[in-house]
Motif scaffolding. Structure first.
Motif, PDB file in Angstrom:
ATOM      1  N   GLY A 270       0.823  -1.203   0.000  1.00 23.98           N
ATOM      2  CA  GLY A 270       0.000   0.000   0.000  1.00 23.98           C
ATOM      3  C   GLY A 270       0.852   1.246   0.000  1.00 23.98           C
ATOM      4  N   SER A 271       0.199   2.354   0.203  1.00 23.18           N
ATOM      5  CA  SER A 271       0.867   3.652   0.284  1.00 23.18           C
ATOM      6  C   SER A 271       0.577   4.268   1.643  1.00 23.18           C
ATOM      7  N   GLU A 272       1.569   4.964   2.192  1.00 26.45           N
ATOM      8  CA  GLU A 272       1.348   5.608   3.484  1.00 26.45           C
ATOM      9  C   GLU A 272       0.431   6.810   3.372  1.00 26.45           C
ATOM     10  N   LEU A 273       0.013   7.153   2.131  1.00 27.23           N
ATOM     11  CA  LEU A 273      -0.866   8.292   1.907  1.00 27.23           C
ATOM     12  C   LEU A 273      -2.329   7.896   1.773  1.00 27.23           C
ATOM     13  N   ILE A 274      -2.604   6.593   1.608  1.00 27.82           N
ATOM     14  CA  ILE A 274      -3.968   6.116   1.351  1.00 27.82           C
ATOM     15  C   ILE A 274      -4.367   5.094   2.401  1.00 27.82           C
TER      16      ILE A 274
END
Length: 224
Positions: free
Chosen positions: A59-63
């Motif tokens: 995943g992304s740490e922004l989502i």
């Protein structure tokens, strides 16, 4: 007549040369230079702030992401998703929390319902969400005080994609996560502390806990 044609030809030639040069400089050289600098100086952010676990991008740490149990009937769109309570839960996004239209943290439908503060539907959603937080996180040795439930536990973010929760919401979940994973409460509290980000530059914004990073750390702890 000949001079007019010649001047027009020269102007067209100069315009075409300028177009070619600007296309190469602005459309090729500049993007390559900026991309190269980004990859060297900010590689992780330039590639989407990816988070890896077990050598794979998860995943992304922004989502944000959901942590739900599998549906009994995957083809039933009306079946409400139930949270998997062995994991830390993010801000509401499953229709239970207020201002929620994004049911699975999907980028394509990010946004909020924009219900007003005195809207009856919004008020009822907040009440239902608070009741669920109290019920889900109260254990045999720990009772959640409804007054301690923070706003982010019962409302989704404006985008519906917020990857973080407040330290207060993470704290409420500690006893439940510890019990479900047969861990000591102190161990789980340390996970929360280790994954709490402070204010930017020490004074901007509020502390936050990235739920994906926290759950990855929890998974690693349970596998030891």
């Amino acid at each position: 007549m000949n001079n007019s044609v010649g001047n027009t030809a020269r102007l067209l030639g100069a315009g075409l040369r300028a177009l070619l040069v600007l296309t190469i400089v602005c459309g090729v050289i500049y993007p390559l230079v900026v991309t190269g600098i980004a990859q060297v100086a900010f590689s992780n952010k330039a590639n989407g702030s990816e988070i890896k676990s077990g050598g794979k991008v998860v995943g992304s740490e922004l989502i944000g992401q959901t942590y739900n149990l599998p549906k009994k009937d995957p083809n039933n769109a009306d079946e409400a998703a139930q949270p998997d309570l062995k994991w830390f839960q993010p801000r509401p996004s499953n229709g239970l929390g207020a201002n929620s239209i994004n049911t699975q943290y999907q980028l394509i439908i990010s946004g909020a319902t924009n219900l007003s503060g005195d809207n009856d539907k919004l008020i009822q959603q907040v009440k239902d969400a608070k009741d669920a937080v109290v019920k889900d996180n109260s254990t045999a040795g720990y009772q959640v005080n409804p007054a301690d439930v923070p706003a982010d536990a019962v409302t989704s973010s404006g985008s519906g994609l917020d990857p973080q929760i407040s330290p207060a919401y993470a704290k409420i979940q500690v006893h439940r996560v510890a019990e479900r994973n047969h861990l000591d409460v102190k161990q789980v509290e340390k996970l929360v502390a280790d994954n709490t980000d402070g204010r930017i530059l020490g004074f901007m914004g509020e502390p936050g806990v990235n739920v994906l990073k926290l759950n990855i750390a929890l998974k690693e702890l349970t596998q030891k």
